[in-house]
Write an enzyme that holds these catalytic residues in place. Structure first.
Site, PDB file in Angstrom:
ATOM      1  CG  ASP A  77      -2.432  -1.775   4.240  1.00  0.00           C
ATOM      2  OD1 ASP A  77      -2.438  -2.766   5.002  1.00  0.00           O
ATOM      3  OD2 ASP A  77      -1.409  -1.405   3.630  1.00  0.00           O
TER       4      ASP A  77
ATOM      5  CG  ASP B 290       5.519  -0.203  -6.086  1.00  0.00           C
ATOM      6  OD1 ASP B 290       5.637  -0.264  -4.839  1.00  0.00           O
ATOM      7  OD2 ASP B 290       4.409  -0.311  -6.668  1.00  0.00           O
TER       8      ASP B 290
ATOM      9  CG  HIS C 258       3.580  -0.126  -2.115  1.00  0.00           C
ATOM     10  ND1 HIS C 258       3.852  -1.080  -3.073  1.00  0.00           N
ATOM     11  CD2 HIS C 258       3.184  -0.826  -1.015  1.00  0.00           C
ATOM     12  CE1 HIS C 258       3.615  -2.282  -2.575  1.00  0.00           C
ATOM     13  NE2 HIS C 258       3.228  -2.152  -1.319  1.00  0.00           N
TER      14      HIS C 258
END
Length: 270
Positions: free
Chosen positions: A68, A145, A147
């Site tokens: 990313d 969370d 991800h």
């Protein structure tokens, strides 16, 4: 179900990853590595660099694709993932920088408003991975969370590389890389999708500390759901999750995972 390995610390996890990847490169000199940023993979990269140098492994043909990138940061910004990957992976391992790619490279820091360039970047990145023959080993971290990459809760489990809005918790977590100032953390990113990640032949997820325990519990023993993106690893044919005792603390079957790994034949690797 992923293979779950519980280790004493990050150094031990790094050694497992390093041996896996070093043996891959010896067998396949033009191996394609999936690369992640953040703090979790650092010990793994450091261990791999030591093995590469100690065993004089030729890495000149190795290719790499990062997970990313932030949108809107210049590639030269020290916290861009272009800069981070080159600083933590390319230079220590001695990789050819021309063979290592980051999703935002083609954007060269273009803002979200540059719609045509942004829209084309994701599909182009997925094509580049396919043209390279696919990723052999993808290293992953995990957010609090659940991800992976920047696929926040609610992300499609079939998604390709595309632009995402970062959750506030992710920006809070990443503020430590920006002098503790959340306002310096970009709000948007371009990330490999869950569908892209799942095409890698081997996934290796690393998680350390009690702060990751809930996410690891949901990933390993919860239901497969877009609201815990990492839970998609339950559907992968070769996924390995390496955690320390603190990150494994909420796993109901952790005693079995320890037993299973202790009795695994050495030739199977990870």
């Amino acid at each position: 179900m992923p293979e779950i390995i519980i280790v004493k610390d990050e150094a031990e996890a790094g050694e497992l990853y390093a041996r896996c990847v070093a043996d891959l490169i010896k067998a396949k000199p033009d191996a394609v590595l999936g690369l992640a940023t953040g703090s979790s993979p650092l010990a793994a990269y450091q261990a791999l660099a030591r093995v590469v140098h100690d065993e004089a492994i030729d890495v000149s043909a190795v290719r790499g694709f990062a997970l990313d990138e932030y949108l809107g940061l210049p590639l030269t910004h020290p916290e861009s993932y272009h800069s981070t990957i080159h600083r933590t992976v390319v230079e220590p391992l001695g990789l050819d920088p021309e063979k290592v790619h980051v999703p935002g490279d083609v954007l060269e820091g273009a803002p979200l408003e540059d719609g045509d360039r942004v829209a084309a970047a994701g599909p182009a990145y997925d094509r580049a991975i396919e043209e390279a023959g696919g990723i052999d080993v993808q290293i992953l971290g995990i957010g609090t969370d659940g991800h992976i990459g920047f696929n926040e809760p609610g992300s499609s489990l079939a998604s390709g590389t595309r632009v995402k809005t970062l959750a506030e918790q992710t920006r809070i977590d990443n503020a430590r890389f920006f002098d503790g100032d959340i306002n310096q953390v970009p709000m948007h990113c371009i990330t490999q999708g869950i569908g892209t990640i799942m095409k890698a032949r081997h996934l290796v997820l690393l998680a350390f500390g009690a702060g990751k325990a809930e996410a690891i519990e949901e990933t390993c023993e919860g239901g497969v759901s877009a609201f815990c993106p990492a839970s998609a690893l339950q559907m992968h044919p070769h996924a390995t999750i390496i955690v320390d005792e603190a990150a494994a603390s909420r796993l109901r079957h952790k005693d079995y995972y320890k037993y299973a790994f202790a009795h695994k034949p050495a030739w199977q690797g990870i």
